[in-house]
Design an enzyme around this catalytic site. Structure first.
Site, mmCIF file in Angstrom:
data_model
loop_
_atom_site.group_PDB
_atom_site.id
_atom_site.type_symbol
_atom_site.label_atom_id
_atom_site.label_comp_id
_atom_site.label_asym_id
_atom_site.label_seq_id
_atom_site.Cartn_x
_atom_site.Cartn_y
_atom_site.Cartn_z
ATOM 1 N N THR A 12 0.820 -1.221 0.000
ATOM 2 C CA THR A 12 0.000 0.000 0.000
ATOM 3 C C THR A 12 0.845 1.258 0.000
ATOM 4 O O THR A 12 0.489 2.265 -0.605
ATOM 5 C CB THR A 12 -0.897 0.012 1.265
ATOM 6 O OG1 THR A 12 -1.777 -1.100 1.176
ATOM 7 C CG2 THR A 12 -1.704 1.278 1.377
ATOM 8 N N ASP A 55 1.906 -6.599 -4.610
ATOM 9 C CA ASP A 55 1.026 -6.579 -3.445
ATOM 10 C C ASP A 55 1.516 -7.760 -2.614
ATOM 11 O O ASP A 55 1.780 -8.843 -3.145
ATOM 12 C CB ASP A 55 -0.428 -6.800 -3.881
ATOM 13 C CG ASP A 55 -1.397 -6.713 -2.711
ATOM 14 O OD1 ASP A 55 -2.260 -5.832 -2.737
ATOM 15 O OD2 ASP A 55 -1.295 -7.540 -1.778
HETATM 16 N N1 ASP Z 1 -2.572 -5.451 0.210
HETATM 17 C C1 ASP Z 1 -1.491 -4.645 0.710
HETATM 18 C C2 ASP Z 1 -0.243 -5.503 0.731
HETATM 19 O O1 ASP Z 1 -0.069 -6.274 1.628
HETATM 20 C C3 ASP Z 1 -1.810 -4.104 2.058
HETATM 21 C C4 ASP Z 1 -0.707 -3.260 2.679
HETATM 22 O O2 ASP Z 1 0.290 -2.941 2.085
HETATM 23 O O3 ASP Z 1 -0.893 -2.869 3.806
HETATM 24 O O4 ASP Z 1 0.539 -5.415 -0.167
#
Ligand code: ASP
Length: 339
Positions: A12, A55
């Site tokens: 994220t 991700d």
């Molecule tokens: N879906 C994201 C990831 O784990 C969530 C995050 O970065 O907090 O890459």
């Protein structure tokens, strides 16, 4: 000038919304654009990006080998390492790296954020800047203060193989219920020297072989014989992580006990951990776990699931015998277990 390696893997922290409003990863340059503060730090920060960036839901054993190899290649040229990583699987990566990087004498700090770095209310800037400060921190003898793989998130530093993502929305995404925090950042960064790993004098070793012949049996009231049978007799499985209730209890129905016994008889190692967030497995404390002791289930004490699965991947990668794996599971290799 201290030199830090910043490895951007995705998450994220570096995401943007596409036209449909869905968060997707984007180029790392946007991170540096969004954190002008980085240029005011007193360190030389060299950036390496994963290609493609991920991700963290798409992380796997190859991703961990890639991270470990980058650290191995650059180990002697840098004072510390910061890995930007999605929070979803950060605790798995931190646990895996803790086993892969033996005799660390430099910090490896994973961080990320709950909101992208470009958003006004983002938690990313604090997480990134303080993670870099922790990675650069030295004691009065010029030695790194942190000599292990950690997660820094929302003002707290956690031992990587003790941490769990316990909150999907709040900035306080991680906790380590079975182990004290290693440092807290306020006006000062206060390190908890009583629990930090001592600096290893032995030479740094990187283990890059991981294997995954592992499955998971999470029990629940009303679990069906067909389901338990499917998990315990799946092809290629050499170890099962059994997530029991409380201190390691399970149902005691004959069919359930027989399924586990059959798995053990066919040479499958069963490691039991608790479904609880905190506390530890104590096989034999209740009548409802005595059958596990009799059949030789290994009690995983206070291992997190993330530490249990990555420890098994690491131990299977070492080509050890099942007996040796069973014995190492309950030994403290990297601070992951209260043995
Ligand atoms: N879906 C994201 C990831 O784990 C969530 C995050 O970065 O907090 O890459």
């Amino acid at each position: 000038m201290k030199k830090l390696l910043l490895l951007y893997t995705g998450g994220t922290i570096g995401m943007v919304q596409d036209q449909k409003g869905i968060l997707v990863p984007f180029d790392f340059n946007n991170i540096t654009e969004n954190v002008p503060e980085l240029s005011r730090l007193d360190y030389q920060v060299v950036v390496i990006s994963f290609d493609p960036i991920l991700d963290s839901s798409n992380m796997n054993m190859d991703s961990w080998v890639e991270m470990a190899s980058i650290i191995e290649k650059n180990y002697y040229d840098y004072d510390g390492f910061v890995i930007l990583h999605g929070s979803d699987t950060m605790a798995y990566t931190a646990s895996a790296l803790s086993f892969m990087l033996e005799n660390l004498a430099k910090p490896v700090i994973l961080t990320g954020s709950q909101l992208p770095i470009g958003e006004i209310r983002t938690d990313a800037k604090e997480n990134l800047i303080t993670a870099l400060e922790i990675a650069a921190a030295k004691d009065e003898h010029g030695h790194a203060i942190v000599n292990e793989v950690c997660i820094y998130f929302d003002y707290k530093l956690f031992r990587g193989n003790r941490a769990k993502k316990t909150e999907a929305n709040k900035f306080e995404a991680f906790s380590s219920p079975n182990f004290p925090i290693l440092a807290e950042a306020g006006v000062h960064i206060n390190f908890n020297s009583e629990v930090l790993m001592p600096r290893s004098e032995a030479s740094f070793v990187v283990h890059k072989k991981l294997k995954n012949p592992i499955s998971l049996l999470k029990i629940f009231p009303g679990i069906s014989p067909a389901y338990v049978h499917a998990v315990t007799s799946a092809q290629g499985v050499k170890a099962i992580i059994l997530e029991g209730f409380g201190a390691g209890n399970t149902c005691t129905d004959d069919w359930f006990v027989a399924s586990l016994q059959q798995a053990v008889a066919s040479g499958i190692l069963i490691l039991e951990i608790t479904q609880c967030i905190g506390g530890n497995v104590e096989i034999g404390r209740y009548e409802t776990s005595k059958h596990l002791a009799k059949m030789g289930v290994v009690g995983g004490l206070d291992l997190t699931f993330e530490a249990a699965i990555t420890k098994l991947m690491f131990l299977f990668g070492q080509e050890l015998s099942l007996n040796e794996i069973a014995s190492q599971l309950t030994q403290n290799l990297r601070g992951e277990i209260t043995a």
